[in-house]
Write a protein that holds these residues in place. Structure first.
Motif, PDB file in Angstrom:
ATOM      1  N   TYR A 165      68.779  21.532  54.773  1.00 13.93           N
ATOM      2  CA  TYR A 165      67.494  20.861  55.568  1.00 13.93           C
ATOM      3  C   TYR A 165      66.562  21.693  56.209  1.00 13.93           C
ATOM      4  CZ  TYR A 165      71.082  21.129  59.310  1.00 13.93           C
ATOM      5  OH  TYR A 165      71.856  21.521  60.327  1.00 13.93           O
ATOM      6  N   ALA A 166      67.050  23.013  56.580  1.00 10.41           N
ATOM      7  CA  ALA A 166      66.300  23.967  57.352  1.00 10.41           C
ATOM      8  C   ALA A 166      66.431  25.272  56.838  1.00 10.41           C
ATOM      9  CB  ALA A 166      66.227  23.556  58.716  1.00 10.41           C
TER      10      ALA A 166
ATOM     11  N   GLN B 202      59.493  29.128  59.652  1.00 14.74           N
ATOM     12  CA  GLN B 202      60.505  28.321  59.301  1.00 14.74           C
ATOM     13  C   GLN B 202      59.918  27.363  58.289  1.00 14.74           C
ATOM     14  OE1 GLN B 202      61.723  26.048  62.738  1.00 14.74           O
ATOM     15  NE2 GLN B 202      59.475  25.839  63.322  1.00 14.74           N
TER      16      GLN B 202
ATOM     17  N   THR C 159      60.808  23.557  56.083  1.00 17.53           N
ATOM     18  CA  THR C 159      61.544  22.338  56.144  1.00 17.53           C
ATOM     19  C   THR C 159      61.821  21.823  54.689  1.00 17.53           C
ATOM     20  OG1 THR C 159      59.811  20.991  56.135  1.00 17.53           O
ATOM     21  CG2 THR C 159      60.788  21.596  58.398  1.00 17.53           C
ATOM     22  N   SER C 160      62.706  20.957  54.619  1.00 17.66           N
ATOM     23  CA  SER C 160      63.130  20.452  53.257  1.00 17.66           C
ATOM     24  C   SER C 160      61.929  20.034  52.275  1.00 17.66           C
ATOM     25  CB  SER C 160      64.127  19.603  53.309  1.00 17.66           C
ATOM     26  OG  SER C 160      63.871  18.382  53.837  1.00 17.66           O
TER      27      SER C 160
END
Length: 120
Positions: free
Chosen positions: A32-33, A50, A52-53
């Motif tokens: 999920y991350a 970063q 995300t999904s």
């Protein structure tokens, strides 16, 4: 059991490029991350980028426009493409991944770190 394996660090001249990889393996239900952090000499660990999904990305101001984070969901692998590298980018780079395991247990793991040195 789940593990992360990082690769791609090394020594590069200022202005050069490197691509880091972070591969996840094990009993993974979903990811999920995913994120890259770095820790330079005498500095605290900081968030670099970063994803995300759903593919949304975010970058620290110091690398915006020079670094690109991406992921290959089929391979459970994350990448960090770094261009126009500067001596200030010298650091140990760590991947951090949030998983849901096959037993639906959430887990957060750090990679072992890979050294990036930018120097002439």
């Amino acid at each position: 059991q789940v593990q992360l394996v990082e690769s791609g660090g090394g020594l590069v001249q200022p202005g050069g490029s490197l691509r880091l990889s972070c591969a996840a393996s094990g009993s993974i239900f979903s990811i999920y991350a995913m994120a890259w952090y770095r820790q330079g000499p005498g500095k605290q660990r900081e968030l670099v980028a970063q994803i995300t999904s759903d593919g949304s990305t975010d970058y620290s101001d110091s690398v915006k426009g020079r670094f690109t984070i991406s992921r290959d969901s089929a391979k459970n692998t994350m990448y960090l493409q770094m261009v126009s590298l500067k001596p200030d980018d010298t650091a140990v780079y760590y991947c951090n991944v949030g998983f849901v395991l096959s037993d639906y247990k959430p887990v957060n793991l750090w990679g072992q770190g890979t050294q990036v040195t930018v120097s002439s």
